[in-house]
Design a protein around this motif. Structure first.
Motif, PDB file in Angstrom:
ATOM      1  N   ALA A   1       0.813  -1.215   0.000  1.00 28.39           N
ATOM      2  CA  ALA A   1       0.000   0.000   0.000  1.00 28.39           C
ATOM      3  C   ALA A   1       0.847   1.265   0.000  1.00 28.39           C
ATOM      4  O   ALA A   1       1.964   1.316   0.524  1.00 28.39           O
TER       5      ALA A   1
ATOM      6  N   GLU B   1      -8.475  -1.914  -4.647  1.00 22.95           N
ATOM      7  CA  GLU B   1      -9.642  -2.382  -3.897  1.00 22.95           C
ATOM      8  C   GLU B   1      -9.475  -2.335  -2.378  1.00 22.95           C
ATOM      9  O   GLU B   1     -10.450  -2.380  -1.656  1.00 22.95           O
ATOM     10  N   HIS B   2      -8.237  -2.241  -1.914  1.00 23.52           N
ATOM     11  CA  HIS B   2      -8.035  -2.180  -0.461  1.00 23.52           C
ATOM     12  C   HIS B   2      -8.298  -0.778   0.076  1.00 23.52           C
ATOM     13  O   HIS B   2      -8.406  -0.580   1.283  1.00 23.52           O
TER      14      HIS B   2
END
Lengths: 491, 491
Positions: free
Chosen positions: A243, A457-458
């Motif tokens: 991320a 999508e996270h």
């Protein structure tokens, strides 16, 4: 995402069998495009109000039969080529002879490309206020100057058109790029380390071909650019997403397992727009040296910083020869030029130039020669200066207009690059709804989900994120565009 | 081939240890270039007068250590990148910081490219009579016309330079190519099946990326073009060479094991120049359909036939969609243009266009637009007609001169293409000796062994074969060149 499936709970046919049959039909009809993503088993079970197990088993059967395939941590997709008895051609009716029944099945490798990068978006006449991504300003293109350069080079056309050039690029251009990088990016490179490619996508291919085979771990910023993720997958690579936060890739989450490559866009992250902090750059380089990974530094937006000076590139900071640097003239001159370059560490020079020579026998001489002249005359430096000034004005116009119409806005990436990333407020509609409403007023805005991004999508609220490119619009168009956008969102 | 090794039979050090040490030193000194071929164990044992086993064991140790690697049926080579403690840079002294001792080893994949294709040969001013290969005639390049086309297109530059085009090529060019192939090659193709690439090398990459992974069997004509063989190897492919005779690839020797691809140059085999007979074409297609292989038909010299009409292409003859066809404008217009195309079977359209989009974000708009205009105006057809006439005259001059000076000559490939293949008579010197003697009189001729060919070692007299390209020389230069060649060979 939703797909048009209706299950009959009263039918004698099992729910799983119905599901398998309907998915197959959707694929054969083209409603589910080859290579497209399908809902996760969790999403589909929620949509259809069935147990997740039913969906999981149906998917497993479809994967076994060759209709779907999964990419771990990424999703489930319709296969690119289907089992022979349901083989289809592209949408149009293509002339082809009926394949003989005696032809053996011959499918491409299972991990071929999942989809296109998505940068090619033809200009839409229905959108006079199009906040398009990855488009340079046609009005700023130095048309007269470029014409002169091209015409000058054409004097020598007969000779240069009649022979193969050095696949690594014409020597003079490699030299000029090496010299340019000194003052511009603080990078000390020899011309031999510079290889001319057609853009960052081509540079990524060079790296992928050298390093990525079946199951090779490739760490990527998450979210990131589809063209890169799909490319590494197509070589069989195993994507390890890490991320991104407001300082860039979260180095605390880098895996300790051996990764071959890590892909980063430190100058202006795509799509979030954040700039990788100095601390993170140093940590990333240490990690790479420790685990033995090459850092693919994709640096094309370094030219456009609006607040302060650019940070040193990873290549300039690196002391261990772990950076495989690339940049492109697609943003500084234009995507139609198809020229960029990679800078490889000395120990990769032979391998990379050989790989380049085998990938294509070099790039067109004409564009390279014109570009070399452009750089030599000082034209590139002045052009960049002018462009930076123009784009800053447009950036200011967009940010100002957003503030005036929407108050405090949650935006990132406004300090550099060619687009910014806006997380819509909770009380507003979803990004796709805003896009549709804006379109009806002639305004083009781009939901993250329909942009060249992936692995998003996270992110919380990923369906509320809009990307706005401001470089192809004048300041007046930007003002009008945001005003119309406001009107569209009020409905 | 010989390498400079001297063993001391009286030394306390074993012969094997001496051999290992001396090969390492030769590699570190650069006397054995990275990626170059080394003698086979048989050759080296004969040269050094030691048992073959000594050499085999020494080689095995060097392979284990990472200094050498073998390619089955092809040979043993110096690795491209060496174990870290003897890592070297390219010949020049490149500036680089000393790698930290704590950096983990990170080598590219073991099967990266063995060498460059070898098409790039800068013009040598010492050779006024250079029978160079793969060079078009600079004098025939339509410089005025091309300039006009380019300048016309430049009117629209700002717009086209500012956006990404369709990676499969501009629509109009794909359409024009599809239409051109109808009358020119009897091929019925839809524009969607045409993908614009930068030349045959790029087209081969497209095919390789889709089909070739570790140990994928790829059948190739033998001898063949290095750029193709090295490329497939670089994807991990297993090359299965099949000998070529005067009718083309010997279909009786095609393997019955499953091959994914078969690479052929049916219009004018490289390097022998033979044209694949109709019988062989049909047999090859049957074999491909039976075992499930795609036929890579590399057809760039179809335009230049001097005796009769071209045979139908494999693509035109095929009834099973097994042909992956490619051609290039490198020979018809010039290698500096960097434009060519592939024609894929309908079921590969999606996979191939996706793969193309991921390989690079398209080719330069300017050359594509100019080429489209060139074709649309009928310029390509007339240019080819003129060129064919010019090249025929040069072909006649060369063949005539060879006959006059040497009597009956053993040549192949004179009926088409841009070069012919001459097997020197037994009483003459070897090809390399002839090249050296000719050079001293300003004449350039190319031994098979130093051309872009490979997999020729099975040919009897391969060291007596010379390749002569006639297209870049005038008829007068050809006459003078052959006269000087004769003088050189008399010495």
């Amino acid at each position: 995402m939703q797909i048009p499936i209706r299950l009959d709970f009263l039918s004698p046919e099992t729910l799983q069998a119905q599901l398998v049959g309907q998915v197959c039909n959707l694929i054969r009809d083209g409603q589910l495009q080859l290579g497209s993503i399908v809902p996760s088993s969790r999403e589909l079970s929620e949509q259809l109000h069935v147990s997740r197990n039913t969906v999981v088993e149906a998917y497993e059967l479809l994967i076994e039969e060759g209709y779907l395939y999964t990419q771990r941590a990424v999703g489930t997709f319709v296969s690119k080529t289907l089992p022979e008895d349901s083989m289809r051609t592209a949408a149009r009716d293509l002339p082809h002879r009926k394949p003989s029944r005696r032809r053996a099945v011959n499918l491409p490798l299972p991990h071929i490309g999942r989809g296109l990068p998505g940068l090619h978006k033809p200009t839409d006449p229905a959108l006079p206020y199009d906040f398009a991504l990855n488009r340079t300003d046609a009005g700023s293109f130095p048309a007269k100057l470029w014409r002169r350069l091209i015409v000058d080079c054409l004097d020598d056309a007969a000779r240069h058109m009649s022979e193969y050039g050095d696949p690594a690029g014409i020597g003079e251009l490699r030299q000029l790029i090496a010299s340019f990088l000194g003052p511009a990016r603080g990078m000390v490179v020899a011309p031999e380390q510079v290889i001319v490619v057609s853009g960052c996508q081509h540079g990524l291919n060079l790296a992928a071909h050298l390093f990525v085979a079946n199951n090779t771990p490739v760490v990527m910023e998450s979210p990131c650019y589809r063209g890169a993720a799909f490319l590494f997958e197509s070589y069989g690579g195993k994507i390890l997403p890490v991320a991104v936060d407001e300082f860039g890739i979260d180095v605390a989450r880098l895996p300790e397992e051996k990764a071959k490559l890590v892909y980063v866009t430190p100058s202006h992250q795509f799509p979030t727009g954040v700039t990788m902090s100095l601390d993170r750059r140093i940590s990333l380089l240490r990690w790479a040296a420790r685990v033995g990974a090459y850092v693919l530094e994709v640096d094309y937006d370094a030219d456009f910083r609006y607040e302060d000076s650019p940070l040193p590139s990873l290549q300039a900071l690196d002391e261990n020869g772990v950076v495989f640097y690339m940049s492109s003239f697609s943003h500084s001159i234009g995507p139609g030029l198809r020229l960029g370059y990679v800078v490889v560490p000395p120990e990769l020079v032979v391998a990379a130039t050989t790989s380049k020579g085998l990938s294509d026998n070099g790039l067109p001489w004409l564009e390279q020669a014109a570009l070399a002249q452009f750089i030599r005359e000082g034209g590139l430096v002045s052009h960049l200066k002018r462009l930076r000034h123009t784009y800053k004005g447009r950036r200011d116009a967009l940010v100002g207009a957003l503030h005036r119409h929407f108050g405090a806005v949650d935006i990132s990436g406004a300090d550099a690059g060619m687009h910014l990333c806006w997380c819509l407020p909770r009380e507003a509609a979803l990004a796709r709804e805003v896009q549709a409403a804006a379109r009806s007023l002639g305004v083009g805005v781009y939901p993250l989900q329909d942009s060249p991004a992936c692995l998003y999508e996270h992110m919380k609220d990923y369906d509320r994120i809009l990307l706005l490119g401001y470089t192809p619009l004048t300041e007046a168009q930007i003002e009008e565009g945001v005003a119309r956008l406001t009107a569209a969102m009020r409905r």
